[in-house]
Design an enzyme around this catalytic site. Structure first.
Site, PDB file in Angstrom:
ATOM      1  N   ASP A   9      -3.973  -3.137   1.717  1.00 24.45           N
ATOM      2  CA  ASP A   9      -3.960  -2.311   2.919  1.00 24.45           C
ATOM      3  C   ASP A   9      -5.381  -2.108   3.423  1.00 24.45           C
ATOM      4  O   ASP A   9      -6.347  -2.247   2.667  1.00 24.45           O
ATOM      5  CB  ASP A   9      -3.359  -0.932   2.608  1.00 24.45           C
ATOM      6  CG  ASP A   9      -1.899  -1.036   2.191  1.00 24.45           C
ATOM      7  OD1 ASP A   9      -1.249  -2.027   2.552  1.00 24.45           O
ATOM      8  OD2 ASP A   9      -1.432  -0.114   1.493  1.00 24.45           O
TER       9      ASP A   9
HETATM   10  N1  URA Z   1       0.067  -1.314  -2.905  1.00 26.44           N
HETATM   11  C1  URA Z   1      -0.225  -0.589  -1.805  1.00 26.44           C
HETATM   12  O1  URA Z   1       0.435   0.376  -1.500  1.00 26.44           O
HETATM   13  N2  URA Z   1      -1.268  -0.971  -1.085  1.00 26.44           N
HETATM   14  C2  URA Z   1      -2.053  -2.024  -1.377  1.00 26.44           C
HETATM   15  O2  URA Z   1      -3.012  -2.306  -0.667  1.00 26.44           O
HETATM   16  C3  URA Z   1      -1.726  -2.755  -2.531  1.00 26.44           C
HETATM   17  C4  URA Z   1      -0.660  -2.384  -3.281  1.00 26.44           C
END
Ligand code: URA
Length: 240
Positions: A104
């Site tokens: 993310d």
């Molecule tokens: N899980 C998440 O919620 N975000 C990420 O970036 C990676 C794994």
């Protein structure tokens, strides 16, 4: 066999048009002989090429490890935001790498980038069960019921039942927790949604390991480097 100008262009020596000029001017040697034909068919694995008397190091694939910073998108292109590809120097961008799976925008830590589609597939396909390990900070303490729920397979908001995951407490405080989470798959916002299903919120998320490979902690956020041969072997050992 491939065209000389195509091979050099893919390695970042210029556009096909620029290379036509460079080659015509006699700056390029193949097996120590000056060539003037930009369309010459060569074997990039075997033929020795020099540009301006410097030997060209040929390779098809690159493998990069980045400590992804906050605020950057793990995609190859975005209309608004900076992407992880924007953080690469030209010398690496010419290989057209892409991120292996996604983190993310606000997640930091280990991100692999490569142009090797086969390796990418093996690393992200849940079929191969490659563990991804995260360090997370949570807005509430963690209890044994959370640990059990992760082990049994958390049900996400859309009804999806996650594969078994391991939740380990690093430190439980009165109104927060620091944990290590190991998951085998990479659904959208997976770790955040797993905690949401337990009524808890991830306030900080960092990926520390991808399979057997650990983030090089000497990389500052936003920095990256090529994987060593040893690290590449470590990645491949995930399937042995
Ligand atoms: N899980 C998440 O919620 N975000 C990420 O970036 C990676 C794994």
């Amino acid at each position: 066999m491939e065209r000389l100008d195509k091979v050099l262009s893919n390695l970042g020596y210029g556009t096909r048009k620029e290379l036509k000029q460079i080659i015509k001017k006699g700056y390029v040697k193949v097996n120590n002989i000056i060539v003037k034909d930009n369309g010459l068919q060569i074997d990039p694995e075997k033929d020795i090429i020099h540009v301006n008397d410097e030997e060209v190091i040929y390779r098809e694939f690159i493998y990069l490890m980045m400590n992804k910073p906050d605020g950057v998108i793990s995609a190859t292109f975005d209309n608004r935001d900076e992407t992880v590809i924007d953080l690469l120097c030209y010398e690496h961008q010419v290989f057209e790498p892409f991120p292996v799976g996604r983190l993310d925008k606000d997640t930091v830590g280990l991100l692999l980038l490569t142009n090797d589609g086969d390796l990418n597939h093996k690393l992200i396909s849940p079929k191969w069960h490659v563990d991804k390990v995260y360090y997370a900070e949570i807005n509430m303490p963690i209890d044994e019921a959370d640990i059990k729920a992760f082990k049994d397979g958390v049900i996400l908001d859309d009804g999806y039942k996650c594969m078994e995951a391991e939740l380990e407490i690093i430190e439980n405080l009165q109104d927060s927790a620091r944990v290590k989470v190991t998951v085998q798959e990479g659904k959208y916002h997976q770790v955040k949604r797993m905690f949401e299903s337990r009524g808890k919120k991830v306030v900080y998320l960092k990926r520390t390991n991808f399979g057997n490979l650990a983030l090089d902690e000497s990389l500052e956020e936003g920095e990256y480097r090529e994987l060593t041969q040893e690290e590449l072997d470590i990645l491949y050992s995930n399937w042995e």
